[in-house]
Motif scaffolding. Sequence first.
Motif, PDB file in Angstrom:
ATOM      1  N   GLU A  94     -38.365  79.118  62.570  1.00  0.00           N
ATOM      2  CA  GLU A  94     -39.111  78.136  63.233  1.00  0.00           C
ATOM      3  C   GLU A  94     -40.524  78.613  63.371  1.00  0.00           C
ATOM      4  OE1 GLU A  94     -39.501  75.407  67.077  1.00  0.00           O
ATOM      5  OE2 GLU A  94     -37.977  76.876  67.164  1.00  0.00           O
ATOM      6  N   PHE A  95     -41.653  78.104  62.893  1.00  0.00           N
ATOM      7  CA  PHE A  95     -42.898  78.214  62.707  1.00  0.00           C
ATOM      8  C   PHE A  95     -43.463  77.811  64.194  1.00  0.00           C
ATOM      9  CE2 PHE A  95     -47.617  77.529  62.866  1.00  0.00           C
ATOM     10  CZ  PHE A  95     -47.974  78.872  62.470  1.00  0.00           C
ATOM     11  N   SER A  96     -43.761  79.054  64.722  1.00  0.00           N
ATOM     12  CA  SER A  96     -44.867  78.687  66.302  1.00  0.00           C
ATOM     13  C   SER A  96     -45.328  80.143  66.428  1.00  0.00           C
ATOM     14  CB  SER A  96     -43.942  78.478  67.512  1.00  0.00           C
ATOM     15  OG  SER A  96     -42.958  79.689  67.843  1.00  0.00           O
ATOM     16  N   ILE A  97     -46.590  80.171  66.929  1.00  0.00           N
ATOM     17  CA  ILE A  97     -47.254  81.471  67.032  1.00  0.00           C
ATOM     18  C   ILE A  97     -46.267  82.491  67.821  1.00  0.00           C
ATOM     19  CG2 ILE A  97     -49.288  82.561  67.733  1.00  0.00           C
ATOM     20  CD1 ILE A  97     -49.891  80.962  65.456  1.00  0.00           C
ATOM     21  N   THR A  98     -45.567  81.894  69.044  1.00  0.00           N
ATOM     22  CA  THR A  98     -44.783  83.006  69.576  1.00  0.00           C
ATOM     23  C   THR A  98     -43.699  83.556  68.862  1.00  0.00           C
ATOM     24  OG1 THR A  98     -45.330  81.468  71.670  1.00  0.00           O
ATOM     25  CG2 THR A  98     -43.478  82.958  71.612  1.00  0.00           C
ATOM     26  N   ASN A  99     -43.094  82.491  67.992  1.00  0.00           N
ATOM     27  CA  ASN A  99     -41.938  83.280  67.162  1.00  0.00           C
ATOM     28  C   ASN A  99     -42.366  84.010  66.105  1.00  0.00           C
ATOM     29  OD1 ASN A  99     -38.932  83.280  66.498  1.00  0.00           O
ATOM     30  ND2 ASN A  99     -39.576  82.001  64.882  1.00  0.00           N
ATOM     31  N   TYR A 100     -43.419  83.689  65.400  1.00  0.00           N
ATOM     32  CA  TYR A 100     -43.748  84.519  64.275  1.00  0.00           C
ATOM     33  C   TYR A 100     -44.616  85.878  64.980  1.00  0.00           C
ATOM     34  CZ  TYR A 100     -43.450  81.632  60.063  1.00  0.00           C
ATOM     35  OH  TYR A 100     -42.832  80.981  59.131  1.00  0.00           O
ATOM     36  N   GLN A 101     -45.205  85.877  65.829  1.00  0.00           N
ATOM     37  CA  GLN A 101     -45.685  86.853  66.589  1.00  0.00           C
ATOM     38  C   GLN A 101     -44.534  87.840  67.170  1.00  0.00           C
ATOM     39  OE1 GLN A 101     -49.499  87.748  66.698  1.00  0.00           O
ATOM     40  NE2 GLN A 101     -48.078  89.682  66.549  1.00  0.00           N
ATOM     41  N   ARG A 102     -43.554  87.310  67.438  1.00  0.00           N
ATOM     42  CA  ARG A 102     -42.487  88.148  67.880  1.00  0.00           C
ATOM     43  C   ARG A 102     -41.816  88.753  66.917  1.00  0.00           C
ATOM     44  NH1 ARG A 102     -37.069  87.542  67.963  1.00  0.00           N
ATOM     45  NH2 ARG A 102     -36.924  85.687  67.018  1.00  0.00           N
ATOM     46  N   LEU A 103     -41.425  88.230  65.612  1.00  0.00           N
ATOM     47  CA  LEU A 103     -41.076  88.620  64.485  1.00  0.00           C
ATOM     48  C   LEU A 103     -41.857  90.074  63.853  1.00  0.00           C
ATOM     49  CD1 LEU A 103     -39.549  85.711  62.815  1.00  0.00           C
ATOM     50  CD2 LEU A 103     -38.225  87.311  63.991  1.00  0.00           C
ATOM     51  N   SER A 104     -43.214  89.695  63.902  1.00  0.00           N
ATOM     52  CA  SER A 104     -44.356  90.413  63.183  1.00  0.00           C
ATOM     53  C   SER A 104     -44.230  91.648  64.101  1.00  0.00           C
ATOM     54  CB  SER A 104     -45.492  89.874  63.277  1.00  0.00           C
ATOM     55  OG  SER A 104     -46.703  90.610  63.019  1.00  0.00           O
ATOM     56  N   ASP A 105     -44.296  91.553  65.430  1.00  0.00           N
ATOM     57  CA  ASP A 105     -44.350  92.606  66.521  1.00  0.00           C
ATOM     58  C   ASP A 105     -43.147  93.646  66.266  1.00  0.00           C
ATOM     59  OD1 ASP A 105     -46.697  91.951  67.404  1.00  0.00           O
ATOM     60  OD2 ASP A 105     -45.774  91.188  69.318  1.00  0.00           O
ATOM     61  N   ILE A 106     -41.839  93.076  66.095  1.00  0.00           N
ATOM     62  CA  ILE A 106     -40.595  93.822  65.974  1.00  0.00           C
ATOM     63  C   ILE A 106     -41.120  94.660  64.587  1.00  0.00           C
ATOM     64  CG2 ILE A 106     -38.351  93.788  65.188  1.00  0.00           C
ATOM     65  CD1 ILE A 106     -38.086  91.244  67.075  1.00  0.00           C
ATOM     66  N   CYS A 107     -41.456  94.207  63.451  1.00  0.00           N
ATOM     67  CA  CYS A 107     -41.462  94.713  62.369  1.00  0.00           C
ATOM     68  C   CYS A 107     -42.406  95.942  62.393  1.00  0.00           C
ATOM     69  CB  CYS A 107     -41.910  93.909  61.363  1.00  0.00           C
ATOM     70  SG  CYS A 107     -42.114  94.613  59.664  1.00  0.00           S
ATOM     71  N   ILE A 108     -43.751  95.607  62.983  1.00  0.00           N
ATOM     72  CA  ILE A 108     -44.764  96.623  63.004  1.00  0.00           C
ATOM     73  C   ILE A 108     -44.260  97.758  64.031  1.00  0.00           C
ATOM     74  CG2 ILE A 108     -47.146  96.898  64.274  1.00  0.00           C
ATOM     75  CD1 ILE A 108     -47.781  94.196  63.148  1.00  0.00           C
ATOM     76  N   GLU A 109     -43.536  97.503  64.895  1.00  0.00           N
ATOM     77  CA  GLU A 109     -43.011  98.382  65.913  1.00  0.00           C
ATOM     78  C   GLU A 109     -41.896  99.495  65.411  1.00  0.00           C
ATOM     79  OE1 GLU A 109     -41.907  96.455  69.310  1.00  0.00           O
ATOM     80  OE2 GLU A 109     -43.947  95.871  69.727  1.00  0.00           O
ATOM     81  N   ASN A 110     -41.516  98.991  64.275  1.00  0.00           N
ATOM     82  CA  ASN A 110     -40.480  99.579  63.397  1.00  0.00           C
ATOM     83  C   ASN A 110     -41.370 100.474  62.209  1.00  0.00           C
ATOM     84  OD1 ASN A 110     -37.655 100.220  62.788  1.00  0.00           O
ATOM     85  ND2 ASN A 110     -38.092  99.358  60.818  1.00  0.00           N
ATOM     86  N   GLY A 111     -42.489 100.553  62.337  1.00  0.00           N
ATOM     87  CA  GLY A 111     -43.348 101.179  61.161  1.00  0.00           C
ATOM     88  C   GLY A 111     -43.707 100.458  60.068  1.00  0.00           C
ATOM     89  N   GLY A 112     -43.204  99.225  60.153  1.00  0.00           N
ATOM     90  CA  GLY A 112     -43.395  98.247  58.961  1.00  0.00           C
ATOM     91  C   GLY A 112     -44.608  97.353  58.831  1.00  0.00           C
ATOM     92  N   LEU A 113     -44.767  96.538  57.898  1.00  0.00           N
ATOM     93  CA  LEU A 113     -45.907  95.643  57.472  1.00  0.00           C
ATOM     94  C   LEU A 113     -45.669  94.280  57.808  1.00  0.00           C
ATOM     95  CD1 LEU A 113     -47.122  97.473  54.292  1.00  0.00           C
ATOM     96  CD2 LEU A 113     -47.823  98.077  56.536  1.00  0.00           C
ATOM     97  N   SER A 114     -46.712  93.577  58.421  1.00  0.00           N
ATOM     98  CA  SER A 114     -46.692  91.909  58.404  1.00  0.00           C
ATOM     99  C   SER A 114     -48.056  91.588  57.882  1.00  0.00           C
ATOM    100  CB  SER A 114     -46.699  91.881  59.985  1.00  0.00           C
ATOM    101  OG  SER A 114     -47.023  90.429  60.236  1.00  0.00           O
ATOM    102  N   ILE A 115     -47.578  90.628  56.895  1.00  0.00           N
ATOM    103  CA  ILE A 115     -48.540  90.009  55.938  1.00  0.00           C
ATOM    104  C   ILE A 115     -48.410  88.549  56.076  1.00  0.00           C
ATOM    105  CG2 ILE A 115     -49.434  90.059  53.609  1.00  0.00           C
ATOM    106  CD1 ILE A 115     -47.662  92.995  53.356  1.00  0.00           C
ATOM    107  N   LEU A 116     -49.597  87.743  56.049  1.00  0.00           N
ATOM    108  CA  LEU A 116     -49.620  86.286  56.034  1.00  0.00           C
ATOM    109  C   LEU A 116     -49.356  86.048  54.652  1.00  0.00           C
ATOM    110  CD1 LEU A 116     -51.873  85.515  58.645  1.00  0.00           C
ATOM    111  CD2 LEU A 116     -49.558  86.276  58.949  1.00  0.00           C
ATOM    112  N   ALA A 117     -48.341  85.311  54.097  1.00  0.00           N
ATOM    113  CA  ALA A 117     -47.997  85.284  52.708  1.00  0.00           C
ATOM    114  C   ALA A 117     -48.710  83.910  52.241  1.00  0.00           C
ATOM    115  CB  ALA A 117     -46.527  84.902  52.489  1.00  0.00           C
ATOM    116  N   HIS A 118     -49.275  84.147  50.893  1.00  0.00           N
ATOM    117  CA  HIS A 118     -50.097  82.951  50.133  1.00  0.00           C
ATOM    118  C   HIS A 118     -50.687  81.853  51.102  1.00  0.00           C
ATOM    119  CE1 HIS A 118     -46.107  81.024  50.899  1.00  0.00           C
ATOM    120  NE2 HIS A 118     -45.739  81.783  50.246  1.00  0.00           N
ATOM    121  N   PRO A 119     -51.740  82.498  51.981  1.00  0.00           N
ATOM    122  CA  PRO A 119     -52.388  81.752  52.831  1.00  0.00           C
ATOM    123  C   PRO A 119     -53.022  80.331  52.356  1.00  0.00           C
ATOM    124  CG  PRO A 119     -53.729  83.459  52.517  1.00  0.00           C
ATOM    125  CD  PRO A 119     -52.282  83.639  51.791  1.00  0.00           C
TER     126      PRO A 119
END
Length: 295
Positions: A94-119
């Motif tokens: 589900e798109f909300s800034i809160t949800n997308y930021q939560r998922l982004s943070d989880i990935c980044i904290e795992n050492g991964g990358l968060s990329i906004l796709a085809h903007p």
Amino acid sequence: MTVITNPYDREGIWLRGSFHNHTTNSDGHHPLSTVYRMYHDYDFLGISDHDLITEHEGEHTIGTVFEAIEVSSSQTHMLLVHPPRALMDGYSNEFSITNYQRLSDICIENGGLSILAHPNRFFSHYWRHEDMLSMQRYNGIEVVNGDGNPEYDIAFDKWDYLLSAGRRVWGFGNDDSHVYGQEKRAWNMVLTEENTTGAILTSIREGSFYVSTGYGFDGIWVENGQIIYDLRSSPFYDKMYKYVTLIGKDGRILHEETGRMKQVKYTVKGDEGYIRIAVYLEGGFGAFAQPLFVE
């Protein structure tokens, strides 16, 4: 005193790869084994099926493979590279800034990358300016996405928008491949110490890579207040025309040059904010470096 931050000021080897590719586990037309063969000569490859993490299995000749996921709401998409499996616990696209930021943070904290796709995919799944600014923690955006056409999958305008707003985000190039013919349209050239998961991710987080659609750089240097771009050189390339543009804050054109050059030099004035280069080879193939920030 003017300070120029150069993400290419490091020793290493250049590695080629793409993070955004699909299989039959979502809406791709080919199984994982076929995708491996499509990219058999890549140094690294990510598989990013929609709303699930595809496990790498079977034989391949690719040096390093990355698990990834494309978070795919009906509104806009986000690419997460090297997420932990725990990301799927209670997962929602589900798109909300809160949800997308939560998922982004989880990935980044795992050492991964968060990329906004085809903007800029205007017919669907694009990113609005206000939403890109509302997201506070991500690594970059796709400035070239090979799935579509230039009129709606090139996003240099939104990259300049974010950079001019003070966001230090990187530009990525990915195929977003689903079918034959979409492979090897856009990729990332990473300057890194070795072909391992950790080394590649570290270099990318630091901006030590550029986007290519068929051309490239041999090196990018800063000497005595001057940025020196060594363009990809060979007996074949040296005979071809190049079209060079240097861009600064607010999309301002800083310098333009055409000809059969092997090198471009630019003397920094101090008011540029950032400096990024776009180089097109005769015939249309391009190379796009990360910004050098000027303070």
